[in-house]
Design a protein around this motif. Sequence first.
Motif, PDB file in Angstrom:
ATOM      1  N   LEU A   1      93.385 -89.442 -34.558  1.00  0.00           N
ATOM      2  CA  LEU A   1      94.466 -90.351 -34.174  1.00  0.00           C
ATOM      3  C   LEU A   1      94.822 -91.363 -35.262  1.00  0.00           C
ATOM      4  CD1 LEU A   1      93.595 -91.018 -30.430  1.00  0.00           C
ATOM      5  CD2 LEU A   1      95.263 -89.413 -31.382  1.00  0.00           C
ATOM      6  N   ALA A   2      93.890 -91.667 -36.145  1.00  0.00           N
ATOM      7  CA  ALA A   2      94.157 -92.632 -37.216  1.00  0.00           C
ATOM      8  C   ALA A   2      95.299 -92.162 -38.112  1.00  0.00           C
ATOM      9  CB  ALA A   2      92.897 -92.867 -38.038  1.00  0.00           C
ATOM     10  N   PHE A   3      95.495 -90.866 -38.200  1.00  0.00           N
ATOM     11  CA  PHE A   3      96.540 -90.309 -39.053  1.00  0.00           C
ATOM     12  C   PHE A   3      97.765 -89.831 -38.279  1.00  0.00           C
ATOM     13  CE2 PHE A   3      92.646 -89.777 -41.570  1.00  0.00           C
ATOM     14  CZ  PHE A   3      93.026 -90.495 -42.695  1.00  0.00           C
ATOM     15  N   HIS A   4      97.742 -89.988 -36.961  1.00  0.00           N
ATOM     16  CA  HIS A   4      98.874 -89.526 -36.151  1.00  0.00           C
ATOM     17  C   HIS A   4     100.021 -90.520 -36.288  1.00  0.00           C
ATOM     18  CE1 HIS A   4     101.296 -88.114 -32.868  1.00  0.00           C
ATOM     19  NE2 HIS A   4     100.479 -87.081 -32.726  1.00  0.00           N
ATOM     20  N   PRO A   5     101.205 -90.045 -36.646  1.00  0.00           N
ATOM     21  CA  PRO A   5     102.327 -90.958 -36.899  1.00  0.00           C
ATOM     22  C   PRO A   5     102.893 -91.655 -35.657  1.00  0.00           C
ATOM     23  CG  PRO A   5     103.063 -88.680 -37.029  1.00  0.00           C
ATOM     24  CD  PRO A   5     101.569 -88.649 -36.872  1.00  0.00           C
ATOM     25  N   LYS A   6     102.583 -91.145 -34.475  1.00  0.00           N
ATOM     26  CA  LYS A   6     103.151 -91.728 -33.258  1.00  0.00           C
ATOM     27  C   LYS A   6     102.109 -92.424 -32.389  1.00  0.00           C
ATOM     28  CE  LYS A   6     107.133 -88.754 -33.120  1.00  0.00           C
ATOM     29  NZ  LYS A   6     108.012 -87.929 -32.318  1.00  0.00           N
ATOM     30  N   VAL A   7     100.997 -92.804 -32.996  1.00  0.00           N
ATOM     31  CA  VAL A   7      99.896 -93.429 -32.261  1.00  0.00           C
ATOM     32  C   VAL A   7      99.473 -94.710 -32.958  1.00  0.00           C
ATOM     33  CG1 VAL A   7      97.445 -93.171 -31.715  1.00  0.00           C
ATOM     34  CG2 VAL A   7      99.013 -91.304 -31.229  1.00  0.00           C
ATOM     35  N   GLU A   8      99.162 -95.723 -32.151  1.00  0.00           N
ATOM     36  CA  GLU A   8      98.577 -96.958 -32.660  1.00  0.00           C
ATOM     37  C   GLU A   8      97.309 -97.244 -31.866  1.00  0.00           C
ATOM     38  OE1 GLU A   8      99.641-101.680 -33.149  1.00  0.00           O
ATOM     39  OE2 GLU A   8     101.269-100.228 -32.944  1.00  0.00           O
ATOM     40  N   LEU A   9      96.170 -97.233 -32.535  1.00  0.00           N
ATOM     41  CA  LEU A   9      94.901 -97.514 -31.862  1.00  0.00           C
ATOM     42  C   LEU A   9      94.853 -98.993 -31.487  1.00  0.00           C
ATOM     43  CD1 LEU A   9      92.411 -95.479 -34.059  1.00  0.00           C
ATOM     44  CD2 LEU A   9      93.101 -94.973 -31.722  1.00  0.00           C
ATOM     45  N   GLN A  10      94.685 -99.279 -30.194  1.00  0.00           N
ATOM     46  CA  GLN A  10      94.640-100.655 -29.697  1.00  0.00           C
ATOM     47  C   GLN A  10      93.216-101.167 -29.565  1.00  0.00           C
ATOM     48  OE1 GLN A  10      97.235-102.819 -29.051  1.00  0.00           O
ATOM     49  NE2 GLN A  10      98.324-101.241 -30.187  1.00  0.00           N
ATOM     50  N   PHE A  11      92.320-100.302 -29.104  1.00  0.00           N
ATOM     51  CA  PHE A  11      90.923-100.709 -28.987  1.00  0.00           C
ATOM     52  C   PHE A  11      89.999 -99.509 -29.003  1.00  0.00           C
ATOM     53  CE2 PHE A  11      92.118-100.195 -24.516  1.00  0.00           C
ATOM     54  CZ  PHE A  11      91.041 -99.489 -24.004  1.00  0.00           C
ATOM     55  N   LEU A  12      88.791 -99.749 -29.495  1.00  0.00           N
ATOM     56  CA  LEU A  12      87.698 -98.779 -29.490  1.00  0.00           C
ATOM     57  C   LEU A  12      86.580 -99.419 -28.686  1.00  0.00           C
ATOM     58  CD1 LEU A  12      87.709 -97.796 -33.284  1.00  0.00           C
ATOM     59  CD2 LEU A  12      88.962 -96.711 -31.401  1.00  0.00           C
ATOM     60  N   PHE A  13      86.342 -98.900 -27.494  1.00  0.00           N
ATOM     61  CA  PHE A  13      85.409 -99.518 -26.560  1.00  0.00           C
ATOM     62  C   PHE A  13      84.004 -98.956 -26.725  1.00  0.00           C
ATOM     63  CE2 PHE A  13      83.126 -99.805 -22.568  1.00  0.00           C
ATOM     64  CZ  PHE A  13      83.377-101.097 -22.152  1.00  0.00           C
ATOM     65  N   SER A  14      83.037 -99.875 -26.748  1.00  0.00           N
ATOM     66  CA  SER A  14      81.626 -99.505 -26.752  1.00  0.00           C
ATOM     67  C   SER A  14      80.826-100.664 -26.174  1.00  0.00           C
ATOM     68  CB  SER A  14      81.139 -99.201 -28.169  1.00  0.00           C
ATOM     69  OG  SER A  14      79.730 -99.036 -28.167  1.00  0.00           O
ATOM     70  N   ARG A  15      80.055-100.406 -25.149  1.00  0.00           N
ATOM     71  CA  ARG A  15      79.180-101.452 -24.613  1.00  0.00           C
ATOM     72  C   ARG A  15      78.007-101.710 -25.546  1.00  0.00           C
ATOM     73  NH1 ARG A  15      79.464 -99.065 -18.851  1.00  0.00           N
ATOM     74  NH2 ARG A  15      81.122-100.316 -17.959  1.00  0.00           N
ATOM     75  N   SER A  16      77.442-100.643 -26.063  1.00  0.00           N
ATOM     76  CA  SER A  16      76.205-100.771 -26.837  1.00  0.00           C
ATOM     77  C   SER A  16      76.415-101.241 -28.273  1.00  0.00           C
ATOM     78  CB  SER A  16      75.451 -99.439 -26.846  1.00  0.00           C
ATOM     79  OG  SER A  16      76.244 -98.427 -27.419  1.00  0.00           O
ATOM     80  N   ASN A  17      77.612-101.065 -28.819  1.00  0.00           N
ATOM     81  CA  ASN A  17      77.851-101.433 -30.218  1.00  0.00           C
ATOM     82  C   ASN A  17      79.017-102.399 -30.385  1.00  0.00           C
ATOM     83  OD1 ASN A  17      75.851 -99.858 -31.748  1.00  0.00           O
ATOM     84  ND2 ASN A  17      76.871 -98.129 -30.786  1.00  0.00           N
ATOM     85  N   SER A  18      79.294-103.175 -29.359  1.00  0.00           N
ATOM     86  CA  SER A  18      80.389-104.140 -29.431  1.00  0.00           C
ATOM     87  C   SER A  18      80.181-105.091 -30.607  1.00  0.00           C
ATOM     88  CB  SER A  18      80.455-104.928 -28.122  1.00  0.00           C
ATOM     89  OG  SER A  18      81.494-105.876 -28.174  1.00  0.00           O
ATOM     90  N   GLY A  19      81.244-105.334 -31.367  1.00  0.00           N
ATOM     91  CA  GLY A  19      81.170-106.232 -32.514  1.00  0.00           C
ATOM     92  C   GLY A  19      80.859-105.544 -33.828  1.00  0.00           C
ATOM     93  N   VAL A  20      80.593-104.255 -33.783  1.00  0.00           N
ATOM     94  CA  VAL A  20      80.242-103.481 -34.976  1.00  0.00           C
ATOM     95  C   VAL A  20      81.476-102.704 -35.441  1.00  0.00           C
ATOM     96  CG1 VAL A  20      78.780-101.605 -35.847  1.00  0.00           C
ATOM     97  CG2 VAL A  20      77.863-103.238 -34.186  1.00  0.00           C
ATOM     98  N   LYS A  21      81.702-102.653 -36.745  1.00  0.00           N
ATOM     99  CA  LYS A  21      82.799-101.833 -37.267  1.00  0.00           C
ATOM    100  C   LYS A  21      82.439-100.362 -37.094  1.00  0.00           C
ATOM    101  CE  LYS A  21      84.888-104.986 -40.494  1.00  0.00           C
ATOM    102  NZ  LYS A  21      85.421-105.186 -41.846  1.00  0.00           N
ATOM    103  N   ILE A  22      83.431 -99.566 -36.711  1.00  0.00           N
ATOM    104  CA  ILE A  22      83.196 -98.146 -36.457  1.00  0.00           C
ATOM    105  C   ILE A  22      82.606 -97.449 -37.681  1.00  0.00           C
ATOM    106  CG2 ILE A  22      85.579 -97.457 -36.998  1.00  0.00           C
ATOM    107  CD1 ILE A  22      83.590 -95.827 -34.202  1.00  0.00           C
ATOM    108  N   PHE A  23      83.017 -97.859 -38.891  1.00  0.00           N
ATOM    109  CA  PHE A  23      82.498 -97.183 -40.078  1.00  0.00           C
ATOM    110  C   PHE A  23      81.068 -97.594 -40.419  1.00  0.00           C
ATOM    111  CE2 PHE A  23      85.025-100.588 -42.247  1.00  0.00           C
ATOM    112  CZ  PHE A  23      83.990-101.242 -42.890  1.00  0.00           C
TER     113      PHE A  23
END
Length: 82
Positions: A22-44
């Motif tokens: 989805l990061a490369f999809h031209p018609k999508v904007e990521l609003q949130f990435l939900f995680s209870r266990s890793n909240s506050g951590v960058k996905i990378f």
Amino acid sequence: MKKSVGIIGANGYTGSELVRILAFHPKVELQFLFSRSNSGVKIFDIYPDLIGVCEDILTNEIHEVDILFLCLPQQESKKWFT
């Protein structure tokens, strides 16, 4: 017009692959990435191969979106609707 998207369970394998797509999809904007266990951590920080692809921070907050993906095990996904 772009669709706003949220991913619940973005810190798992399926969720991270969906982030990549989805990061490369031209018609999508990521609003949130939900995680209870890793909240506050960058996905990378969890998936270093996402460096340069997505720099979003995992959160435990859900926002209104056009499309919501549940990338959870079957029994966990079921809990969100009961």
